[in-house]
Design a protein around this motif. Sequence first.
Motif, PDB file in Angstrom:
ATOM      1  N   LYS A  63       8.990 -18.843  -6.457  1.00 15.36           N
ATOM      2  CA  LYS A  63      10.310 -18.291  -6.138  1.00 15.36           C
ATOM      3  C   LYS A  63      10.061 -16.996  -5.370  1.00 15.36           C
ATOM      4  CE  LYS A  63      14.822 -18.025  -6.641  1.00 15.36           C
ATOM      5  NZ  LYS A  63      15.669 -18.896  -5.857  1.00 15.36           N
ATOM      6  N   TYR A  64      10.695 -16.857  -4.193  1.00 18.92           N
ATOM      7  CA  TYR A  64      10.407 -15.691  -3.346  1.00 18.92           C
ATOM      8  C   TYR A  64      11.572 -15.429  -2.398  1.00 18.92           C
ATOM      9  CZ  TYR A  64       9.025 -19.752  -0.585  1.00 18.92           C
ATOM     10  OH  TYR A  64       9.009 -20.973   0.037  1.00 18.92           O
ATOM     11  N   GLU A  65      11.568 -14.221  -1.817  1.00 23.59           N
ATOM     12  CA  GLU A  65      12.567 -13.830  -0.824  1.00 23.59           C
ATOM     13  C   GLU A  65      11.848 -13.238   0.373  1.00 23.59           C
ATOM     14  OE1 GLU A  65      15.516 -11.206  -2.448  1.00 23.59           O
ATOM     15  OE2 GLU A  65      15.928 -12.531  -4.139  1.00 23.59           O
ATOM     16  N   ASN A  66      12.326 -13.544   1.573  1.00 30.89           N
ATOM     17  CA  ASN A  66      11.763 -13.008   2.817  1.00 30.89           C
ATOM     18  C   ASN A  66      10.255 -13.166   2.873  1.00 30.89           C
ATOM     19  OD1 ASN A  66      14.377 -12.086   3.596  1.00 30.89           O
ATOM     20  ND2 ASN A  66      14.100 -10.342   2.228  1.00 30.89           N
ATOM     21  N   ASP A  67       9.767 -14.307   2.522  1.00 28.51           N
ATOM     22  CA  ASP A  67       8.328 -14.573   2.478  1.00 28.51           C
ATOM     23  C   ASP A  67       8.131 -16.070   2.667  1.00 28.51           C
ATOM     24  OD1 ASP A  67       5.554 -14.279   2.083  1.00 28.51           O
ATOM     25  OD2 ASP A  67       5.828 -12.920   0.405  1.00 28.51           O
ATOM     26  N   SER A  68       6.929 -16.524   2.427  1.00 26.71           N
ATOM     27  CA  SER A  68       6.619 -17.949   2.476  1.00 26.71           C
ATOM     28  C   SER A  68       5.412 -18.199   1.595  1.00 26.71           C
ATOM     29  CB  SER A  68       6.335 -18.396   3.917  1.00 26.71           C
ATOM     30  OG  SER A  68       5.238 -17.695   4.436  1.00 26.71           O
ATOM     31  N   VAL A  69       5.156 -19.470   1.345  1.00 24.27           N
ATOM     32  CA  VAL A  69       3.956 -19.856   0.603  1.00 24.27           C
ATOM     33  C   VAL A  69       3.270 -20.942   1.416  1.00 24.27           C
ATOM     34  CG1 VAL A  69       5.242 -21.452  -0.879  1.00 24.27           C
ATOM     35  CG2 VAL A  69       3.019 -20.624  -1.604  1.00 24.27           C
ATOM     36  N   LEU A  70       1.964 -20.768   1.602  1.00 25.94           N
ATOM     37  CA  LEU A  70       1.178 -21.701   2.407  1.00 25.94           C
ATOM     38  C   LEU A  70       0.083 -22.308   1.559  1.00 25.94           C
ATOM     39  CD1 LEU A  70       2.550 -19.770   4.495  1.00 25.94           C
ATOM     40  CD2 LEU A  70       0.509 -20.023   5.874  1.00 25.94           C
ATOM     41  N   LEU A  71      -0.054 -23.612   1.626  1.00 24.54           N
ATOM     42  CA  LEU A  71      -1.194 -24.303   1.026  1.00 24.54           C
ATOM     43  C   LEU A  71      -2.253 -24.361   2.119  1.00 24.54           C
ATOM     44  CD1 LEU A  71      -2.469 -26.041  -1.265  1.00 24.54           C
ATOM     45  CD2 LEU A  71      -1.385 -28.023  -0.195  1.00 24.54           C
ATOM     46  N   VAL A  72      -3.433 -23.807   1.824  1.00 25.44           N
ATOM     47  CA  VAL A  72      -4.498 -23.718   2.826  1.00 25.44           C
ATOM     48  C   VAL A  72      -5.814 -24.224   2.247  1.00 25.44           C
ATOM     49  CG1 VAL A  72      -3.435 -21.758   4.031  1.00 25.44           C
ATOM     50  CG2 VAL A  72      -5.054 -21.320   2.182  1.00 25.44           C
ATOM     51  N   ASP A  73      -6.812 -24.439   3.114  1.00 25.61           N
ATOM     52  CA  ASP A  73      -8.132 -24.813   2.610  1.00 25.61           C
ATOM     53  C   ASP A  73      -8.869 -23.548   2.169  1.00 25.61           C
ATOM     54  OD1 ASP A  73      -9.257 -23.590   4.925  1.00 25.61           O
ATOM     55  OD2 ASP A  73      -9.416 -25.513   5.969  1.00 25.61           O
ATOM     56  N   ARG A  74     -10.009 -23.732   1.543  1.00 25.78           N
ATOM     57  CA  ARG A  74     -10.733 -22.603   0.948  1.00 25.78           C
ATOM     58  C   ARG A  74     -11.161 -21.580   2.000  1.00 25.78           C
ATOM     59  NH1 ARG A  74     -12.939 -21.115  -4.130  1.00 25.78           N
ATOM     60  NH2 ARG A  74     -13.627 -18.990  -3.743  1.00 25.78           N
ATOM     61  N   GLU A  75     -11.584 -22.051   3.156  1.00 23.97           N
ATOM     62  CA  GLU A  75     -12.033 -21.135   4.220  1.00 23.97           C
ATOM     63  C   GLU A  75     -10.874 -20.239   4.678  1.00 23.97           C
ATOM     64  OE1 GLU A  75     -13.508 -21.728   8.760  1.00 23.97           O
ATOM     65  OE2 GLU A  75     -14.532 -22.945   7.243  1.00 23.97           O
ATOM     66  N   ASP A  76      -9.700 -20.826   4.891  1.00 22.28           N
ATOM     67  CA  ASP A  76      -8.536 -20.037   5.296  1.00 22.28           C
ATOM     68  C   ASP A  76      -8.055 -19.133   4.162  1.00 22.28           C
ATOM     69  OD1 ASP A  76      -8.574 -21.073   7.853  1.00 22.28           O
ATOM     70  OD2 ASP A  76      -7.065 -22.615   7.443  1.00 22.28           O
ATOM     71  N   PHE A  77      -8.226 -19.566   2.934  1.00 24.13           N
ATOM     72  CA  PHE A  77      -7.887 -18.731   1.781  1.00 24.13           C
ATOM     73  C   PHE A  77      -8.757 -17.468   1.776  1.00 24.13           C
ATOM     74  CE2 PHE A  77      -8.797 -17.366  -2.576  1.00 24.13           C
ATOM     75  CZ  PHE A  77      -7.517 -17.178  -3.081  1.00 24.13           C
ATOM     76  N   ASP A  78     -10.063 -17.661   1.912  1.00 25.31           N
ATOM     77  CA  ASP A  78     -10.985 -16.516   1.891  1.00 25.31           C
ATOM     78  C   ASP A  78     -10.726 -15.543   3.040  1.00 25.31           C
ATOM     79  OD1 ASP A  78     -12.235 -17.466  -0.394  1.00 25.31           O
ATOM     80  OD2 ASP A  78     -13.811 -18.514   0.711  1.00 25.31           O
ATOM     81  N   ALA A  79     -10.319 -16.067   4.203  1.00 25.20           N
ATOM     82  CA  ALA A  79     -10.093 -15.239   5.390  1.00 25.20           C
ATOM     83  C   ALA A  79      -8.635 -14.781   5.528  1.00 25.20           C
ATOM     84  CB  ALA A  79     -10.505 -16.023   6.636  1.00 25.20           C
ATOM     85  N   CYS A  80      -7.764 -15.189   4.603  1.00 28.57           N
ATOM     86  CA  CYS A  80      -6.327 -14.919   4.714  1.00 28.57           C
ATOM     87  C   CYS A  80      -5.791 -15.386   6.066  1.00 28.57           C
ATOM     88  CB  CYS A  80      -6.024 -13.434   4.491  1.00 28.57           C
ATOM     89  SG  CYS A  80      -6.125 -12.924   2.764  1.00 28.57           S
ATOM     90  N   ASN A  81      -6.192 -16.556   6.469  1.00 27.17           N
ATOM     91  CA  ASN A  81      -5.794 -17.128   7.742  1.00 27.17           C
ATOM     92  C   ASN A  81      -4.572 -18.022   7.541  1.00 27.17           C
ATOM     93  OD1 ASN A  81      -5.541 -18.329  10.235  1.00 27.17           O
ATOM     94  ND2 ASN A  81      -7.519 -19.347  10.194  1.00 27.17           N
ATOM     95  N   ALA A  82      -3.441 -17.599   8.112  1.00 29.97           N
ATOM     96  CA  ALA A  82      -2.184 -18.334   7.938  1.00 29.97           C
ATOM     97  C   ALA A  82      -1.824 -19.179   9.159  1.00 29.97           C
ATOM     98  CB  ALA A  82      -1.066 -17.342   7.654  1.00 29.97           C
ATOM     99  N   THR A  83      -2.754 -19.347  10.098  1.00 30.10           N
ATOM    100  CA  THR A  83      -2.419 -20.028  11.353  1.00 30.10           C
ATOM    101  C   THR A  83      -2.375 -21.548  11.251  1.00 30.10           C
ATOM    102  OG1 THR A  83      -4.722 -19.991  12.084  1.00 30.10           O
ATOM    103  CG2 THR A  83      -3.312 -18.136  12.758  1.00 30.10           C
TER     104      THR A  83
END
Length: 203
Positions: free
Chosen positions: A76-96
Amino acid sequence: MAGSTIGSSSKLGLLLPALAVVLVFAASPGLASSAAPGLVFHVGGPRGWRVPDANTSYGWWAMNNRFHVGDKLYFKYENDSVLLVDREDFDACNATEPIARSDDGSTTFPLDRPGFFCFISGHPGHCEEGQRLIVRVMVHPAEPAPAPGPNAYTPGTSQPGHGGGGSGGGQGGSSSGASSAAVAVGGFALAAALAVGLVLLLQ
């Protein structure tokens, strides 16, 4: 003599299908409970999915809960988003290039397989500030928990940093153990009623 043989075979014809039904219910008490839904974990507790403060840690919360196939994570959130990412993007905080993205303010992700699920915020800078979560889903689904006693404390939500430990205290979910037990008892009652009916039919 021939009449009693015909009567016995017709009773036997009724007995076999009914006996099969009784055996199915008696041999598989977990039949009804195997379809029971999993727990729903409220990520962030009452505060929801947000940049954590000094008293909040999504990593600590995840380590102190046990996730199983069939459970769900609710964000539950406001003015944000939630992204399911792979481990590499998780470690790098890569939202692309997320695997899945949601920005509707209320998102439920089913944990449909064992392994790791990695989530980050899609808002710039939030992941780097700690708004990210990785959960490990256990191979086997959770066994239904026994219903708590009248004096048992089971909080409705769990806040990161304040979540329960052990095998799921403070998960923010609701166990289907009581309803599964009721369905199983109902199955046994039906099986017993059929067995009594069979005995009366054979007399």
